[in-house]
Write a protein that holds these residues in place. Structure first.
Motif, PDB file in Angstrom:
ATOM      1  N   MET A 227      50.398  58.713  35.453  1.00 24.34           N
ATOM      2  CA  MET A 227      51.069  59.509  36.478  1.00 24.34           C
ATOM      3  C   MET A 227      52.583  59.291  36.463  1.00 24.34           C
ATOM      4  SD  MET A 227      48.632  61.214  37.885  1.00 24.34           S
ATOM      5  CE  MET A 227      49.429  61.843  39.363  1.00 24.34           C
ATOM      6  N   ASP A 228      53.060  58.368  35.680  1.00 26.83           N
ATOM      7  CA  ASP A 228      54.482  58.067  35.581  1.00 26.83           C
ATOM      8  C   ASP A 228      55.301  59.323  35.310  1.00 26.83           C
ATOM      9  OD1 ASP A 228      56.717  55.963  34.949  1.00 26.83           O
ATOM     10  OD2 ASP A 228      56.703  57.336  33.242  1.00 26.83           O
ATOM     11  N   ASP A 229      56.408  59.491  36.028  1.00 26.42           N
ATOM     12  CA  ASP A 229      57.203  60.721  35.926  1.00 26.42           C
ATOM     13  C   ASP A 229      57.770  60.928  34.533  1.00 26.42           C
ATOM     14  OD1 ASP A 229      56.687  61.324  38.555  1.00 26.42           O
ATOM     15  OD2 ASP A 229      58.635  60.634  39.305  1.00 26.42           O
ATOM     16  N   ALA A 230      58.324  59.878  33.936  1.00 26.17           N
ATOM     17  CA  ALA A 230      58.950  60.028  32.620  1.00 26.17           C
ATOM     18  C   ALA A 230      57.903  60.369  31.562  1.00 26.17           C
ATOM     19  CB  ALA A 230      59.682  58.737  32.248  1.00 26.17           C
ATOM     20  N   GLU A 231      56.734  59.727  31.633  1.00 23.16           N
ATOM     21  CA  GLU A 231      55.678  60.002  30.673  1.00 23.16           C
ATOM     22  C   GLU A 231      55.152  61.423  30.829  1.00 23.16           C
ATOM     23  OE1 GLU A 231      51.297  58.134  29.744  1.00 23.16           O
ATOM     24  OE2 GLU A 231      52.986  56.756  30.051  1.00 23.16           O
ATOM     25  N   THR A 232      54.991  61.840  32.071  1.00 22.28           N
ATOM     26  CA  THR A 232      54.523  63.206  32.325  1.00 22.28           C
ATOM     27  C   THR A 232      55.540  64.228  31.836  1.00 22.28           C
ATOM     28  OG1 THR A 232      53.228  62.487  34.230  1.00 22.28           O
ATOM     29  CG2 THR A 232      53.795  64.827  34.117  1.00 22.28           C
ATOM     30  N   ARG A 233      56.828  63.925  32.028  1.00 25.65           N
ATOM     31  CA  ARG A 233      57.889  64.824  31.572  1.00 25.65           C
ATOM     32  C   ARG A 233      57.829  65.004  30.059  1.00 25.65           C
ATOM     33  NH1 ARG A 233      60.163  68.939  33.336  1.00 25.65           N
ATOM     34  NH2 ARG A 233      59.279  69.639  31.378  1.00 25.65           N
ATOM     35  N   LEU A 234      57.603  63.922  29.332  1.00 21.54           N
ATOM     36  CA  LEU A 234      57.525  64.007  27.878  1.00 21.54           C
ATOM     37  C   LEU A 234      56.317  64.834  27.456  1.00 21.54           C
ATOM     38  CD1 LEU A 234      58.401  63.300  25.026  1.00 21.54           C
ATOM     39  CD2 LEU A 234      57.208  61.103  25.256  1.00 21.54           C
ATOM     40  N   TRP A 235      55.204  64.670  28.138  1.00 20.20           N
ATOM     41  CA  TRP A 235      54.005  65.447  27.807  1.00 20.20           C
ATOM     42  C   TRP A 235      54.283  66.945  28.000  1.00 20.20           C
ATOM     43  CZ3 TRP A 235      50.013  68.725  28.830  1.00 20.20           C
ATOM     44  CH2 TRP A 235      48.801  68.512  28.172  1.00 20.20           C
ATOM     45  N   ILE A 236      54.952  67.296  29.090  1.00 20.91           N
ATOM     46  CA  ILE A 236      55.299  68.696  29.339  1.00 20.91           C
ATOM     47  C   ILE A 236      56.296  69.188  28.298  1.00 20.91           C
ATOM     48  CG2 ILE A 236      56.347  70.313  30.979  1.00 20.91           C
ATOM     49  CD1 ILE A 236      55.362  68.480  33.231  1.00 20.91           C
ATOM     50  N   ASP A 237      57.217  68.332  27.892  1.00 21.70           N
ATOM     51  CA  ASP A 237      58.168  68.709  26.847  1.00 21.70           C
ATOM     52  C   ASP A 237      57.444  69.001  25.530  1.00 21.70           C
ATOM     53  OD1 ASP A 237      60.324  68.511  28.547  1.00 21.70           O
ATOM     54  OD2 ASP A 237      60.952  66.524  27.847  1.00 21.70           O
ATOM     55  N   CYS A 238      56.350  68.291  25.256  1.00 19.96           N
ATOM     56  CA  CYS A 238      55.552  68.591  24.058  1.00 19.96           C
ATOM     57  C   CYS A 238      54.943  69.987  24.174  1.00 19.96           C
ATOM     58  CB  CYS A 238      54.454  67.542  23.883  1.00 19.96           C
ATOM     59  SG  CYS A 238      55.040  65.909  23.371  1.00 19.96           S
TER      60      CYS A 238
ATOM     61  N   LEU B 106      56.231  72.472  25.816  1.00 21.55           N
ATOM     62  CA  LEU B 106      57.346  73.399  25.624  1.00 21.55           C
ATOM     63  C   LEU B 106      57.744  73.470  24.158  1.00 21.55           C
ATOM     64  CD1 LEU B 106      59.481  75.268  26.735  1.00 21.55           C
ATOM     65  CD2 LEU B 106      60.825  73.255  27.406  1.00 21.55           C
ATOM     66  N   ALA B 107      57.762  72.337  23.466  1.00 24.26           N
ATOM     67  CA  ALA B 107      58.104  72.332  22.041  1.00 24.26           C
ATOM     68  C   ALA B 107      57.116  73.167  21.237  1.00 24.26           C
ATOM     69  CB  ALA B 107      58.136  70.895  21.518  1.00 24.26           C
ATOM     70  N   SER B 108      55.848  73.118  21.616  1.00 27.03           N
ATOM     71  CA  SER B 108      54.835  73.929  20.940  1.00 27.03           C
ATOM     72  C   SER B 108      55.106  75.416  21.144  1.00 27.03           C
ATOM     73  CB  SER B 108      53.447  73.563  21.465  1.00 27.03           C
ATOM     74  OG  SER B 108      52.446  74.330  20.828  1.00 27.03           O
TER      75      SER B 108
ATOM     76  N   PRO C 129      60.447  66.958  20.858  1.00 29.04           N
ATOM     77  CA  PRO C 129      60.517  66.719  22.304  1.00 29.04           C
ATOM     78  C   PRO C 129      60.898  65.287  22.647  1.00 29.04           C
ATOM     79  CG  PRO C 129      58.232  66.831  21.587  1.00 29.04           C
ATOM     80  CD  PRO C 129      59.074  67.245  20.413  1.00 29.04           C
ATOM     81  N   ALA C 130      60.609  64.339  21.758  1.00 24.71           N
ATOM     82  CA  ALA C 130      60.946  62.946  22.039  1.00 24.71           C
ATOM     83  C   ALA C 130      62.442  62.695  21.946  1.00 24.71           C
ATOM     84  CB  ALA C 130      60.201  62.023  21.074  1.00 24.71           C
ATOM     85  N   ALA C 131      63.145  63.502  21.145  1.00 24.74           N
ATOM     86  CA  ALA C 131      64.580  63.286  20.934  1.00 24.74           C
ATOM     87  C   ALA C 131      65.443  64.335  21.620  1.00 24.74           C
ATOM     88  CB  ALA C 131      64.889  63.270  19.435  1.00 24.74           C
ATOM     89  N   ARG C 132      64.876  65.526  21.882  1.00 26.69           N
ATOM     90  CA  ARG C 132      65.709  66.629  22.380  1.00 26.69           C
ATOM     91  C   ARG C 132      65.081  67.319  23.590  1.00 26.69           C
ATOM     92  NH1 ARG C 132      66.412  69.916  16.905  1.00 26.69           N
ATOM     93  NH2 ARG C 132      67.660  71.319  18.224  1.00 26.69           N
ATOM     94  N   GLY C 133      64.505  66.519  24.463  1.00 23.90           N
ATOM     95  CA  GLY C 133      63.863  67.073  25.648  1.00 23.90           C
ATOM     96  C   GLY C 133      64.810  67.842  26.543  1.00 23.90           C
ATOM     97  N   ALA C 134      66.020  67.320  26.727  1.00 28.94           N
ATOM     98  CA  ALA C 134      66.994  67.992  27.596  1.00 28.94           C
ATOM     99  C   ALA C 134      67.342  69.368  27.051  1.00 28.94           C
ATOM    100  CB  ALA C 134      68.251  67.132  27.728  1.00 28.94           C
ATOM    101  N   GLU C 135      67.498  69.475  25.732  1.00 23.14           N
ATOM    102  CA  GLU C 135      67.787  70.767  25.105  1.00 23.14           C
ATOM    103  C   GLU C 135      66.617  71.733  25.280  1.00 23.14           C
ATOM    104  OE1 GLU C 135      68.348  72.707  20.653  1.00 23.14           O
ATOM    105  OE2 GLU C 135      68.590  70.541  20.913  1.00 23.14           O
ATOM    106  N   LEU C 136      65.414  71.226  25.122  1.00 26.41           N
ATOM    107  CA  LEU C 136      64.239  72.071  25.318  1.00 26.41           C
ATOM    108  C   LEU C 136      64.223  72.682  26.715  1.00 26.41           C
ATOM    109  CD1 LEU C 136      61.393  69.980  23.640  1.00 26.41           C
ATOM    110  CD2 LEU C 136      61.860  72.393  23.197  1.00 26.41           C
ATOM    111  N   ARG C 137      64.474  71.861  27.701  1.00 24.33           N
ATOM    112  CA  ARG C 137      64.398  72.336  29.089  1.00 24.33           C
ATOM    113  C   ARG C 137      65.549  73.273  29.431  1.00 24.33           C
ATOM    114  NH1 ARG C 137      62.842  66.913  29.347  1.00 24.33           N
ATOM    115  NH2 ARG C 137      64.871  66.194  30.100  1.00 24.33           N
ATOM    116  N   ALA C 138      66.747  72.959  28.963  1.00 19.89           N
ATOM    117  CA  ALA C 138      67.918  73.751  29.350  1.00 19.89           C
ATOM    118  C   ALA C 138      68.066  75.036  28.548  1.00 19.89           C
ATOM    119  CB  ALA C 138      69.181  72.901  29.210  1.00 19.89           C
ATOM    120  N   VAL C 139      67.828  74.944  27.234  1.00 24.32           N
ATOM    121  CA  VAL C 139      68.121  76.074  26.344  1.00 24.32           C
ATOM    122  C   VAL C 139      66.884  76.934  26.082  1.00 24.32           C
ATOM    123  CG1 VAL C 139      68.929  76.718  24.043  1.00 24.32           C
ATOM    124  CG2 VAL C 139      69.990  74.796  25.255  1.00 24.32           C
ATOM    125  N   TRP C 140      65.752  76.276  25.823  1.00 22.15           N
ATOM    126  CA  TRP C 140      64.594  77.013  25.347  1.00 22.15           C
ATOM    127  C   TRP C 140      63.610  77.421  26.436  1.00 22.15           C
ATOM    128  CZ3 TRP C 140      64.565  79.247  20.873  1.00 22.15           C
ATOM    129  CH2 TRP C 140      65.343  78.724  19.824  1.00 22.15           C
TER     130      TRP C 140
END
Length: 322
Positions: free
Chosen positions: A34-45, A47-49, A61-72
């Motif tokens: 339930m950890d927020d950071a871990e959940t955020r990474l899972w959601i970023d995966c 989004l990357a898909s 997603p592990a290296a460019r999560g911020a770009e995924l959320r802001a740009v993509w």
């Protein structure tokens, strides 16, 4: 029996929860905390898909999560898809990390039986870029299928959009059967279905099943200009007479494999006119109709559609498809 066999909802949920527990015990998957950071990474995966399959851009997603959320994210979710917390649907599907040799290498979600029936449904299957090319996804699917059958489930299924051609070809390459295409291409491994064997050349293709180590020929297809030549063997006719699962799923599986190689799908004008009839379910013309619709919808949202061109299809805009 159908996909779900004659079992109650409580029994289905018990079986599928046992499948989850077995895969965790084996070390194949790890529950998402339930950890927020871990959940955020899972959601970023997730989004990357979407970005990879809708725009053909690979973003780690592990290296460019911020770009995924802001740009993509604004572009990749133009169809209204909500990438909310994976924990919210726990009654119906549970999120996990894919694990290999003790390391988290991607994501997967497994149905709990709440809505999906007795088959184990796999979704959110994503392998991190650094772990690609090592058979991670195929191994995960085979282990999930084995665990499902060991605990009384009839098999598993996955769904993938038609435009996600790498996924379509991947699942067909694993000899999964196509069970339908109402909203996406649904593929399955199921108890009682033999392995299929598909051979596709430039002008002709064949479909059969492997029984006792030998190929049993069922269907032959050929390119006839913008028309599809289609011949069924006596053994296929026998399957139709028996109303077997092979008879129901073979035409659909062959049709998707042919479409992925750019074969025509329409056998005649009469069959094309009947493409919306219930009797056309699972037939090549029904797939042709859905492909035109699927691609029109994706293009209307600005997604980059890179699919084989199907001879004979008009590829009309969404608003022009009756």
């Amino acid at each position: 029996m159908g996909d779900d066999d004659a079992v109650g909802d409580d029994d289905v949920e018990r079986r599928l929860r046992a499948v989850h527990a077995a895969l965790v015990t084996e070390g194949a998957i790890d529950p998402l905390a339930m950890d927020d950071a871990e959940t955020r990474l899972w959601i970023d995966c997730e989004l990357a898909s979407l970005v990879e399959n809708r725009f053909f851009e690979r973003v780690d997603p592990a290296a460019r999560g911020a770009e995924l959320r802001a740009v993509w994210a604004p572009r990749a979710t133009r169809d209204g898809l909500q990438l909310g917390s994976p924990h919210a649907g726990a009654r119906y599907v549970a999120p996990y990390w894919l694990v290999r040799e003790g390391r988290r290498v991607g994501t997967i979600a497994l149905s709990t039986g709440g809505l999906g029936g007795a088959l184990l449904e796999v979704s959110s299957l994503y392998v991190l870029p650094a772990h690609r090319g090592r058979g991670v996804a195929s191994a995960a699917l085979r282990r999930a299928d084995g665990a499902a059958r060991a605990h009384g489930a009839p098999g598993l299924r996955v769904r993938t959009p038609w435009a996600w051609q790498r996924a379509v070809r991947f699942y067909l390459g694993l000899r999964m059967w196509v069970a339908g295409w109402a909203d996406a291409i649904e593929l399955t491994w199921r108890r009682g279905l033999p392995a299929h064997d598909i051979a596709i050349g430039d002008a002709e293709a064949t479909f059969g099943v492997v029984v006792d180590g030998r190929k049993e020929h069922l269907l032959r297809a050929s390119r006839e200009g913008e028309r599809l030549g289609w011949v069924e063997s006596p053994r296929m006719e026998a399957h139709r007479g028996e109303r077997s699962d092979v008879a129901r799923l073979a035409p659909a599986t062959f049709a998707v494999a042919l479409a992925a190689r750019g074969f025509p799908l329409v056998r005649s004008e009469d069959r094309w006119r009947a493409r919306r009839d219930p009797s056309c379910a699972g037939e090549p013309e029904g797939l042709a109709h859905r492909i035109e619709l699927f691609e029109a919808v994706d293009r209307s949202f600005g997604f980059d559609v890179r699919t084989p061109r199907i001879p004979g299809l008009l590829y009309r805009a969404y608003e022009d498809i009756a």
